[in-house]
Design an enzyme around this catalytic site. Structure first.
Site, mmCIF file in Angstrom:
data_model
loop_
_atom_site.group_PDB
_atom_site.id
_atom_site.type_symbol
_atom_site.label_atom_id
_atom_site.label_comp_id
_atom_site.label_asym_id
_atom_site.label_seq_id
_atom_site.Cartn_x
_atom_site.Cartn_y
_atom_site.Cartn_z
ATOM 1 N N LYS A 144 -40.754 -6.161 -49.598
ATOM 2 C CA LYS A 144 -41.362 -6.718 -48.393
ATOM 3 C C LYS A 144 -42.613 -7.486 -48.798
ATOM 4 O O LYS A 144 -43.490 -6.946 -49.469
ATOM 5 C CB LYS A 144 -41.726 -5.546 -47.479
ATOM 6 C CG LYS A 144 -41.500 -5.773 -46.021
ATOM 7 C CD LYS A 144 -41.977 -4.576 -45.237
ATOM 8 C CE LYS A 144 -40.822 -3.739 -44.727
ATOM 9 N NZ LYS A 144 -41.295 -2.650 -43.849
ATOM 10 N N LYS A 159 -29.499 -1.283 -38.898
ATOM 11 C CA LYS A 159 -30.391 -0.217 -39.368
ATOM 12 C C LYS A 159 -30.946 0.504 -38.148
ATOM 13 O O LYS A 159 -31.475 -0.135 -37.240
ATOM 14 C CB LYS A 159 -31.516 -0.838 -40.200
ATOM 15 C CG LYS A 159 -32.626 0.126 -40.589
ATOM 16 C CD LYS A 159 -33.540 -0.499 -41.636
ATOM 17 C CE LYS A 159 -34.981 -0.547 -41.168
ATOM 18 N NZ LYS A 159 -35.880 -1.120 -42.206
ATOM 19 N N LEU A 160 -30.802 1.827 -38.153
ATOM 20 C CA LEU A 160 -31.333 2.629 -37.048
ATOM 21 C C LEU A 160 -32.636 3.284 -37.482
ATOM 22 O O LEU A 160 -32.696 3.906 -38.545
ATOM 23 C CB LEU A 160 -30.334 3.729 -36.662
ATOM 24 C CG LEU A 160 -28.921 3.287 -36.274
ATOM 25 C CD1 LEU A 160 -28.064 4.522 -35.976
ATOM 26 C CD2 LEU A 160 -28.952 2.344 -35.072
ATOM 27 N N LYS A 161 -33.650 3.162 -36.655
ATOM 28 C CA LYS A 161 -34.880 3.908 -36.900
ATOM 29 C C LYS A 161 -34.637 5.352 -36.451
ATOM 30 O O LYS A 161 -34.067 5.584 -35.374
ATOM 31 C CB LYS A 161 -36.032 3.293 -36.092
ATOM 32 C CG LYS A 161 -36.453 1.922 -36.611
ATOM 33 C CD LYS A 161 -37.160 2.037 -37.939
ATOM 34 C CE LYS A 161 -37.785 0.701 -38.342
ATOM 35 N NZ LYS A 161 -38.519 0.806 -39.628
ATOM 36 N N SER A 221 -32.646 -4.447 -37.304
ATOM 37 C CA SER A 221 -33.317 -3.150 -37.336
ATOM 38 C C SER A 221 -33.531 -2.711 -35.890
ATOM 39 O O SER A 221 -34.205 -3.402 -35.130
ATOM 40 C CB SER A 221 -34.654 -3.303 -38.078
ATOM 41 O OG SER A 221 -35.387 -2.111 -38.045
ATOM 42 N N ASP A 272 -33.721 4.372 -41.266
ATOM 43 C CA ASP A 272 -35.085 4.258 -41.802
ATOM 44 C C ASP A 272 -35.973 5.231 -41.036
ATOM 45 O O ASP A 272 -36.074 5.158 -39.816
ATOM 46 C CB ASP A 272 -35.590 2.818 -41.615
ATOM 47 C CG ASP A 272 -36.971 2.585 -42.216
ATOM 48 O OD1 ASP A 272 -37.533 3.515 -42.835
ATOM 49 O OD2 ASP A 272 -37.490 1.456 -42.065
ATOM 50 N N GLU A 324 -33.611 5.145 -45.815
ATOM 51 C CA GLU A 324 -34.854 4.492 -46.240
ATOM 52 C C GLU A 324 -36.055 5.378 -45.935
ATOM 53 O O GLU A 324 -36.227 5.846 -44.812
ATOM 54 C CB GLU A 324 -34.953 3.152 -45.499
ATOM 55 C CG GLU A 324 -36.184 2.320 -45.813
ATOM 56 C CD GLU A 324 -36.175 0.979 -45.073
ATOM 57 O OE1 GLU A 324 -35.117 0.581 -44.537
ATOM 58 O OE2 GLU A 324 -37.240 0.339 -45.010
ATOM 59 N N ASN A 366 -39.322 5.828 -41.899
ATOM 60 C CA ASN A 366 -40.755 5.525 -42.034
ATOM 61 C C ASN A 366 -41.576 6.786 -42.313
ATOM 62 O O ASN A 366 -42.587 7.047 -41.657
ATOM 63 C CB ASN A 366 -41.292 4.784 -40.806
ATOM 64 C CG ASN A 366 -40.782 3.358 -40.720
ATOM 65 O OD1 ASN A 366 -39.950 3.046 -39.866
ATOM 66 N ND2 ASN A 366 -41.213 2.500 -41.628
ATOM 67 N N ASP A 413 -39.389 2.189 -49.303
ATOM 68 C CA ASP A 413 -40.111 1.074 -48.684
ATOM 69 C C ASP A 413 -41.601 1.325 -48.946
ATOM 70 O O ASP A 413 -42.175 0.851 -49.935
ATOM 71 C CB ASP A 413 -39.751 1.031 -47.180
ATOM 72 C CG ASP A 413 -40.526 0.006 -46.366
ATOM 73 O OD1 ASP A 413 -41.486 -0.595 -46.876
ATOM 74 O OD2 ASP A 413 -40.188 -0.216 -45.181
ATOM 75 N N GLY A 449 -38.469 -6.643 -43.544
ATOM 76 C CA GLY A 449 -39.248 -7.504 -42.646
ATOM 77 C C GLY A 449 -40.264 -6.706 -41.868
ATOM 78 O O GLY A 449 -40.247 -5.462 -41.881
HETATM 79 O O1 OSB Z 1 -40.078 0.052 -42.077
HETATM 80 O O2 OSB Z 1 -38.879 -1.678 -42.315
HETATM 81 C C1 OSB Z 1 -39.784 -1.095 -41.706
HETATM 82 C C2 OSB Z 1 -41.048 -3.210 -38.782
HETATM 83 C C3 OSB Z 1 -42.381 -2.887 -38.783
HETATM 84 C C4 OSB Z 1 -42.843 -1.964 -39.690
HETATM 85 C C5 OSB Z 1 -41.966 -1.371 -40.618
HETATM 86 C C6 OSB Z 1 -40.622 -1.719 -40.629
HETATM 87 C C7 OSB Z 1 -40.149 -2.635 -39.667
HETATM 88 C C8 OSB Z 1 -38.758 -3.025 -39.531
HETATM 89 C C9 OSB Z 1 -38.488 -4.373 -38.920
HETATM 90 O O3 OSB Z 1 -37.829 -2.290 -39.774
HETATM 91 C C10 OSB Z 1 -37.473 -5.192 -39.604
HETATM 92 C C11 OSB Z 1 -37.491 -6.615 -39.068
HETATM 93 O O4 OSB Z 1 -38.500 -7.345 -39.261
HETATM 94 O O5 OSB Z 1 -36.515 -7.007 -38.419
HETATM 95 MG MG MG Z 2 -38.839 0.598 -43.693
#
Ligand code: OSB
Ligand code: MG
Length: 369
Positions: free
Chosen positions: A262, A161-163, A135, A188, A213, A190, A238, A290
């Protein structure tokens, strides 16, 4: 089992590089471990919450307080203490899934260690190795992102996975896709968008992404349903999925076609197994998310991801993608996979000298009956 001691261990573990999401930047991982001693064995768990209430409502200081003031007293007054009973003993406490997950994990580790059974075997895992990805946080520039993805691809990661967030979405995704035409790629957000951004988010449909996501707010099932209908790309939830019931409602609303499971969001590995079973029954593909866990939480995540319904690569990377020094023996990647621990319980041991060197704060809770 009888609880003889509960200790909370708080560690500030520096990250190899800052991790930026739409809700903030972490440079240090704020880790909360739960250590239990029972009459059968000792056990470790990880309460994987965020340091601030920016991912969901929970945050690490609150998790600690809830464990001390409400969760441990509830376990002490319950008629029996087994891993299977932790969830129901704590059900009166609303929310705080990471706190509950950490306690349940420690008690499971103790129980399974005493019985000589690995967590993966106990859960019904069917794989010895699990496919994993990385990620990747939001970067200063698109060029920096392409360089960073390139270094992860060189490390052997085959799924990235790109934020994303408003202002950092179509352009960086297009650039990474152009540089890596065959890479398994997903994004993702968020919850950084609203339904007003429907057209803009739909521009991501042309990049052959594995999934998008959580583009919208956790409680916006309707918005996600509209997007799911509009796009070819699968939509994954998520933050919206916090229980078996909320998962059923998301599926009934057709708000997603994929789910991220998760441990710290659903309240423990056993709740995740239950949701996994439901999704298998309904034909809904799931994958393991994660929260930048240390080796303790990662061990539980990898065991969980060994169940057969986890069909997309997990958000679980090698230890060295997160930390210079993990709190357990490091997880090492081979061929874009992590090996499932096979020792009793979590199958990892906590490095006491790492805790001491990192000046972990240890807090003994009252367990006198
Ligand atoms: O949205 O998946 C998420 C980390 C902290 C809070 C939210 C997220 C994440 C990650 C990290 O994407 C994934 C990892 O633990 O490698
Ligand atoms: Mg997420």
């Amino acid at each position: 089992m009888m609880l003889e001691r509960v200790e909370l261990v708080r560690v500030h573990l520096p990250l190899v590089r800052p991790f930026r999401t739409s809700f903030g930047t972490q440079t240090v991982k704020d880790i909360l471990l739960v250590h239990v001693e029972t009459d059968a064995a000792e056990g470790w768990g990880e309460a994987a919450a965020h340091p601030e209430p920016y991912y969901n409502e929970e945050f690490v200081d609150a998790s600690m307080l809830v464990i001390e003031r409400f969760a441990v007293p509830a376990l002490l007054s319950a008629p029996e203490l087994t891993a299977e009973s932790v969830q129901s003993s704590l059900a009166r406490i609303k929310g705080y899934p990471a706190a509950k997950a950490g306690l349940e994990m420690a008690i499971l580790d103790a129980e399974l260690s005493a019985g000589g059974v690995s967590l993966a075997d106990y859960l019904g895992g069917t794989r010895d190795n699990v496919d994993v990805g990385v990620s990747v946080g939001i970067t200063q520039s698109v060029g920096a992102l392409v360089d960073l993805v390139s270094s992860y691809v060189d490390d052997g990661y085959r799924r990235v996975k790109l934020k994303i967030e408003p202002g950092f979405d179509v352009e960086p995704v297009a650039a990474v896709r152009a540089a890596f035409p065959d890479l398994a790629l997903q994004v993702d957000a968020n919850a950084a968008y609203t339904l007003d951004d429907l057209y803009h988010v739909s521009l991501l449909d042309e990049f052959g992404l594995l999934m998008i996501e959580q583009p919208f707010a956790a409680d916006d099932l309707g918005g996600h349903a509209i997007l799911t209908r509009r796009l070819r790309t699968p939509i994954c939830l998520d933050e919206s999925v916090v229980s078996l019931r909320s998962a059923e409602q998301a599926l009934a609303a057709q708000a997603c076609t994929v789910m991220n499971l998760k441990v710290g969001r659903l309240g423990g590995v056993l709740a995740c197994r239950a949701l996994h079973n439901l999704c298998v029954e309904r034909g809904v593909p799931v994958w393991c998310g994660g929260m930048l866990e240390s080796g303790v939480g990662r061990a539980a995540n990898v065991a969980l991801a060994s169940l057969p319904g986890f069909v997309y690569p997990a958000d679980l990377s090698a230890s060295d993608r997160y930390f210079h020094r993990d709190l357990t023996e490091p997880f090492v990647m081979t061929g874009s996979q992590l090996a499932v621990p096979r020792g009793p319980g979590l199958g990892v041991s906590v490095d006491q000298s790492a805790l001491a060197d990192l000046r972990a704060i240890r807090h003994d809770l009252e367990v006198n009956r």
